[in-house]
Design an enzyme around this catalytic site. Structure first.
Site, PDB file in Angstrom:
ATOM      1  N   ASP A 288      39.157   0.024  59.117  1.00  0.00           N
ATOM      2  CA  ASP A 288      38.470  -0.274  57.859  1.00  0.00           C
ATOM      3  C   ASP A 288      39.244  -1.276  57.001  1.00  0.00           C
ATOM      4  OD1 ASP A 288      36.509  -0.034  55.924  1.00  0.00           O
ATOM      5  OD2 ASP A 288      36.626   2.142  55.811  1.00  0.00           O
TER       6      ASP A 288
ATOM      7  N   GLU B 138      30.314  -2.515  60.491  1.00  0.00           N
ATOM      8  CA  GLU B 138      29.588  -2.231  59.251  1.00  0.00           C
ATOM      9  C   GLU B 138      28.910  -3.538  58.818  1.00  0.00           C
ATOM     10  OE1 GLU B 138      30.347   0.155  55.092  1.00  0.00           O
ATOM     11  OE2 GLU B 138      31.976  -1.068  55.900  1.00  0.00           O
TER      12      GLU B 138
ATOM     13  N   GLU C 273      26.995   4.427  52.400  1.00  0.00           N
ATOM     14  CA  GLU C 273      28.176   4.770  51.604  1.00  0.00           C
ATOM     15  C   GLU C 273      28.053   4.264  50.165  1.00  0.00           C
ATOM     16  OE1 GLU C 273      31.407   1.237  52.345  1.00  0.00           O
ATOM     17  OE2 GLU C 273      31.447   2.919  53.727  1.00  0.00           O
TER      18      GLU C 273
END
Length: 858
Positions: free
Chosen positions: A367, A416, A422
Site C-alpha cells: 500500500d 486499487e 474505503e
C-alpha cells in the site's frame, strides 16, 4: 480485408539521408486511421468522419533537440505479431491470441535518429518512441497531443498518482483545463469512440498522464526528465478504438505487454496464482488486523462462503501469523498480509517477503506507493521480481493503474487505483452510482480493479442493495475482496447465497448495453452459466434486455433457467434484507426492465438448469479441533536442531536455515551464522500441493539466549493486545500500528520497551539456562490516574501478581526452564483503560552458566 491483413501504403521512395517529408504524404492507411506528414507527423483517427475526427501529433524533447516536427524518413519496415499467452484471471481467462501488424518508421531529425513503432490491432492502435544512441541523453518532455472533437463526451478523472478521484463526464468543450488520469474515454458515436491508456512500462520509465488545454490532451511525464545511458523506449501509448462494447471487452492493454518469462528457479504462476474471492476485516473494523481471534472468525466466514482467501490488514504480528496460516489451511483458505511499501523498500526490507512466504503466506497487499516516478517503478520491479521468485501473489493499493503486468507478471492479481469502498471509511462520503457506472467503461477495461465492493452497511450510502450486490459481477478483480462484515452479509441471505455462488474466474465478458452517463449492463460467463449485472446511474433507466449476444439459439433460450435478483420496495433500507428473487420465463427482444436511479439488478442465466445458488463448495475435510498452535524446540549451542517431519511433508525452513539431513520421520536443520541468540525462527511443514488442499503446521525454534537478551527486540512466541498491536519502543497509543508516543512514566521518557493496554499478554520462549528477568513496569502518562494488574508466569505457573498505579522495578529469578514460556500479562483494574509500559525488559543469564553461544564465542 481485415485490419491485420492490410498493407501499409508508402506513396514515395526514400533512402538514407533523404530530405524532410513533403506535403501530405500518406505513410499508413487503415479502415479507421491514417498516418501522414504535411507540416509535421500526424495520425488522423476516423479521417472520414465529420463529427469525431481526432488528430494525434507526435514528438519528444531531449537535451539534444526536439523530434517530431520535421522528420526525415529513412526507411519503414513491418512485421506480423502472432503471439499467445494464458490469462489466469481477468475478463477472459485461458488462451489469448495476439495478432497485430507492427510498423516501424525510422527517422532522422536535428541529428537525432529515432523510431516510431505503430501497432495495428483489431481493437485499436498503439505507438511508442524508440531512440537509439551511442551516448547518454535525457528525455525532457513528451509532446504527443491528442486533439479531440469538441462535441465528444469525455469520461475521465482529475489526476493524482494514486488514481482515487471520482470519475467525471463532460463534453470536450466544457472540460476544464488541468491534469487528468488514465484511462480517459472519448465517446460520441456508436462506433467512433476511444479509450486512452498506456501499456508495457518498466523501471526504465516513469508513468504519464494527460493535460487538457484548448481542445487537446498532451501526454505528460511524471518525472521532470528521464536519463538514458544509450537507448530509450517509451511505454506503448494505447488507444482502444471502436464501439463501447468492443472497448469494454478489449484486452489490448495486456496484449501489448511483454510476455511472461519465468526464470529457471521460479515456480510456474499457475501453481500459486489462485483467483477468487476474499473476506477482509479492515473495512468493517479498522483495527481488526491486530486481533488473531477476529481473523480466525473471518477465515471461518470465508470457509462458509467457499472463498479461498482472507486478507489480514495492518496491525498483524509475526508472533501469531503462523498460527493463523495453519488454522486457515484446515479450512481451504489462503492468508494474505498487508504491508506499507516503504517497509519493503531496499535490499534488507524486501527480505521480509521471503520470511512471510516461509510461514505459508500466499500473498501480499502492498500500500501507499502513491508515485508514478521512475524510481518508484524500479521499486515495483524489485517487488515483482521477488514475488515471482518466491511464488507470492501481490495486490497493489495506493498504486498506479494496470499497464499490462497481468501478462508480464501474472502474480499481480489486482490494483486499487480506484475510488472504492474505503472512501466510506476515510471520508464518510457516499460513492455515487454514476462514479460506479463509469468504471465499467474506463478503469476496469484496462485491468483488475480492487474496489472492495458490496458494502451494505456503508454510512450515507445512496446506491440500492441490488446495485451494491451487482458490483460483485460488474467489477472484475483477480481476487475480489468483499469488504463488509460476516454479520452484514448474513443479514442479507439472498446476497450471501449469490456471493457464495460466484465463480472464481470468468471465461468470457460481454457488454450488453449502457453508456458511462447512464447505466452499465454487463454479462460474464463461466461454463454454462451467465451472470448479468446492471448498475444504474443517477437517472431512472429503461434497460433493454436483449440477450441475443449470450444466448445464441432458440433451443438454448428454451432450455435456459433465468433468475432475477432485484430490489424490493425499500431498496436502500440497510436494516433489513431488501432483495427479492424471481424466475424469468418470457424474455423477448423488446423486453425492458425499469431501474430507478442508483438501482440495479442481477440475472443468472443457467443454460443447464442448475440451481441459482449452485452447489455449496465440497468440503474435503471437516472443521476440526486439531491444534494449530506452533510447537517449540530449542537449537543446540552450535545452531543445530532435529524436528519431527512426516514423509509426505515438505519442510520450508526459515530464511537462512539449511536442511542438513532428512529421513522418513525427521529433519535436521542448521541455523545461519548470523542467527540472533534468543530469537525464534519458524519452521513450516506442508502437506499437499494445491493452495486449497494443504495442511500446514509450524514449529518455532529458539536459538539459545545469550548473556543478555533485550526482549523488546525479539520475536514473541505469542502475543495479544486489546487495543491494537503490541507496540515496540512506544506507548500503546490507539488501535493502529505505530501510533504511540515515546514511552513516558511520571514525565520520564524511556527509549526501549513495550507499550500495551490493560488486557494484553506477551509470551517469551526460554532456553536451557538460569536467567533473571528485569524490567521497569508502569502506567504510561497517556492514561493518567489509571491502574492495572500485572501477572507474570512460566507455563501457567504464577511468579508474580501486582497492582500497578505508578511504576515498579522488577527483578525475578528464573530457574532452568528449557522449552517453557515466560508470559507477561496485564489485566484491567479500573473503569478506565490503562496503558502499561514494560520498559527495557531483559533476560540476563546467570554468571555461572557454562553455555556460550557461537556469537559470544566469536
Amino acid at each position: 480485408m481485415s485490419t491485420q491483413q492490410r498493407c501499409f501504403n508508402v506513396n514515395f521512395e526514400v533512402t538514407m539521408g533523404s530530405s524532410s517529408l513533403t506535403q501530405s504524404q500518406r505513410l499508413i492507411q487503415t479502415d479507421r486511421w491514417e498516418l501522414s506528414c504535411d507540416t509535421r507527423l500526424r495520425l488522423r483517427l476516423f479521417p472520414d468522419s465529420a463529427r469525431t475526427q481526432t488528430e494525434i501529433t507526435f514528438g519528444l524533447t531531449t537535451n539534444t533537440g526536439t523530434i517530431g516536427l520535421a522528420p526525415s524518413l529513412i526507411k519503414t519496415t513491418s512485421r506480423e505479431v502472432d503471439e499467445q499467452y494464458t490469462a489466469l484471471f481477468g475478463k477472459k481467462t485461458g488462451t489469448r491470441c495476439v495478432r497485430h501488424l507492427e510498423h516501424c518508421l525510422f527517422f532522422e531529425e536535428n541529428g537525432i535518429e529515432w523510431n516510431l513503432y505503430l501497432r495495428e490491432c483489431a481493437d485499436g492502435l498503439a505507438f511508442r518512441y524508440d531512440l537509439p544512441s551511442s551516448t547518454p541523453f535525457k528525455i525532457l518532455k513528451e509532446n504527443t497531443q491528442i486533439h479531440c472533437p469538441t462535441a465528444a463526451k469525455v469520461c475521465t478523472l482529475p489526476y493524482t498518482t494514486w488514481y482515487e478521484e471520482a470519475r467525471i463526464v463532460h463534453t470536450a468543450a466544457d472540460l476544464p483545463r488541468g491534469a487528468y488520469g488514465l484511462p480517459t474515454l472519448i465517446y460520441s458515436d456508436a462506433e467512433e469512440n476511444y479509450l486512452i491508456s498506456e501499456s508495457d512500462i518498466d523501471g526504465s520509465n516513469c508513468g504519464a498522464h494527460l493535460v487538457w488545454t484548448d481542445g487537446y490532451f498532451t501526454f505528460t511525464l511524471a518525472d521532470e526528465q528521464i536519463s538514458a545511458d544509450s537507448h530509450f523506449t517509451s511505454p506503448w501509448r494505447v488507444l482502444i478504438v471502436g464501439s463501447l462494447t468492443s472497448i469494454v471487452e478489449s484486452t489490448l492493454v495486456d496484449d501489448l505487454a511483454r510476455a511472461h518469462i519465468a526464470k529457471a528457479a521460479e515456480p510456474d504462476p499457475i501453481s500459486y496464482v489462485l483467483p477468487g474471492h476474499a473476506a477482509w476485516s479492515w473495512w468493517s473494523s479498522q483495527y481488526s488486523g491486530a486481533y488473531l481471534e477476529t481473523q480466525k472468525n473471518f477465515v471461518d466466514f470465508a470457509y462458509e462462503q467457499g472463498w479461498h482467501h482472507v486478507l489480514v490488514d495492518c496491525g498483524w504480528d509475526a508472533a501469531w501469523v503462523p498460527e493463523l496460516v495453519a488454522y486457515a489451511s484446515q479450512r481451504n483458505v489462503c492468508i494474505h498480509l498487508w504491508s506499507a511499501w516503504n517497509d519493503l523498500d531496499g535490499p534488507e526490507n524486501i527480505k521480509k517477503l521471503a520470511l512471510w512466504h516461509s510461514w505459508g503466506v500466499c500473498g501480499v497487499k502492498i500500500d501507499f506507493m502513491e508515485s508514478e516516478s521512475r524510481e518508484r517503478y524500479q521499486w515495483y520491479e524489485s517487488i515483482l521480481s521477488e514475488t515471482a521468485r518466491l511464488g507470492l501473489m501481490v495486490n497493489f493499493h495506493g498504486s498506479v493503474i494496470p499497464r499490462g503486468w497481468a501478462r508480464t507478471y501474472p502474480q499481480v492479481i489486482g490494483y486499487e487505483a480506484i475510488r472504492g469502498a474505503e472512501y466510506y471509511v476515510f471520508y464518510k462520503e457516499p460513492l455515487s452510482s454514476l462514479h460506479n457506472v463509469c468504471q465499467v467503461f474506463t478503469r476496469n477495461v484496462i485491468g483488475s480493479m480492487d474496489y472492495t465492493p458490496v458494502t451494505f452497511s456503508a454510512p450515507k450510502r445512496t446506491t440500492s442493495n441490488a446495485h451494491e450486490l451487482a458490483l460483485s459481477i460488474a467489477f472484475e478483480c483477480g481476487i475480489t475482496h468483499f469488504a463488509d462484515s460476516p454479520d452484514s452479509y448474513r443479514s442479507h441471505p439472498v446476497a450471501q447465497e449469490l456471493l457464495k455462488s460466484l465463480p472464481d474466474t470468468w471465461d468470457e465478458t460481454k457488454l450488453l448495453g449502457g453508456t458511462p452517463d447512464s447505466y452499465a449492463l454487463i454479462a460474464r460467463r463461466t461454463g454454462s452459466k451467465w451472470f448479468i449485472a446492471c448498475i444504474n446511474g443517477q437517472n431512472d433507466s429503461r434497460v433493454p434486455l436483449n440477450l441475443s449476444k449470450i444466448i445464441q439459439t432458440d433451443h438454448d433460450f428454451r432450455s435456459a433457467e433465468l433468475t432475477l435478483v432485484r430490489d424490493s420496495g425499500s431498496s436502500k433500507d440497510q436494516g433489513k434484507s431488501s432483495l427479492v428473487v424471481k424466475s424469468l420465463s418470457q424474455i423477448r427482444e423488446d423486453t425492458f426492465i425499469d431501474v430507478p436511479r442508483d438501482g440495479g439488478f442481477i440475472i443468472v442465466v443457467d443454460l443447464e438448469k442448475n440451481s441459482l445458488h449452485g452447489i455449496p463448495p465440497e468440503v474435503s475435510h471437516p472443521l476440526s479441533p486439531t491444534s494449530v498452535r506452533p510447537g517449540l524446540a530449542q537449537a543446540d549451542y552450535s545452531g543445530k536442531v532435529t524436528l519431527p517431519c512426516e514423509s509426505e511433508e515438505i519442510c520450508r525452513p526459515a530464511p537462512g536455515w539449511k536442511i542438513i539431513a532428512r529421513s522418513e520421520t525427521e529433519v535436521s536443520l542448521q541455523a545461519p551464522e548470523n542467527g540472533i541468540p534468543g530469537d525464534l525462527y519458524t519452521m513450516t511443514f506442508i502437506q499437499g500441493n494445491h493452495l486449497t488442499d494443504r495442511r500446514i503446521r509450524h514449529i518455532k525454534v529458539l536459538l539459545p539466549h545469550g548473556s543478555l537478551t533485550n526482549l523488546h527486540k525479539t520475536t514473541f512466541f505469542g502475543c495479544a493486545n486489546a487495543n491494537g498491536p503490541v507496540e515496540r519502543d512506544q506507548s500503546n497509543g490507539g488501535g493502529d500500528p505505530n501510533d504511540g508516543s515515546p514511552l513516558t512514566i511520571n514525565n520520564v521518557r524511556y527509549s526501549c520497551g513495550l507499550g500495551v493496554s490493560d488486557r494484553a499478554f506477551v509470551e517469551i520462549a526460554l532456553s536451557q539456562d538460569e536467567f533473571t528477568f528485569t524490567c521497569l513496569v508502569g502506567i504510561d502518562d497517556e492514561t493518567p490516574n489509571t491502574s492495572a494488574q500485572i501477572h507474570i508466569s512460566v507455563d501457567g505457573k504464577p511468579l508474580l501478581q501486582k497492582d500497578i498505579e505508578s511504576k515498579e522495578p522488577l527483578d525475578i529469578s528464573l530457574p532452568n526452564l528449557c522449552g517453557e514460556i515466560l508470559r507477561l500479562e496485564t489485566r484491567q483494574n479500573s473503569d478506565r483503560e490503562a496503558h502499561i509500559d514494560w520498559v527495557n525488559p531483559q533476560l540476563i543469564r546467570s554468571a555461572h552458566t557454562h553455555h556460550i553461544t557461537p556469537q559470544e564465542r566469536n
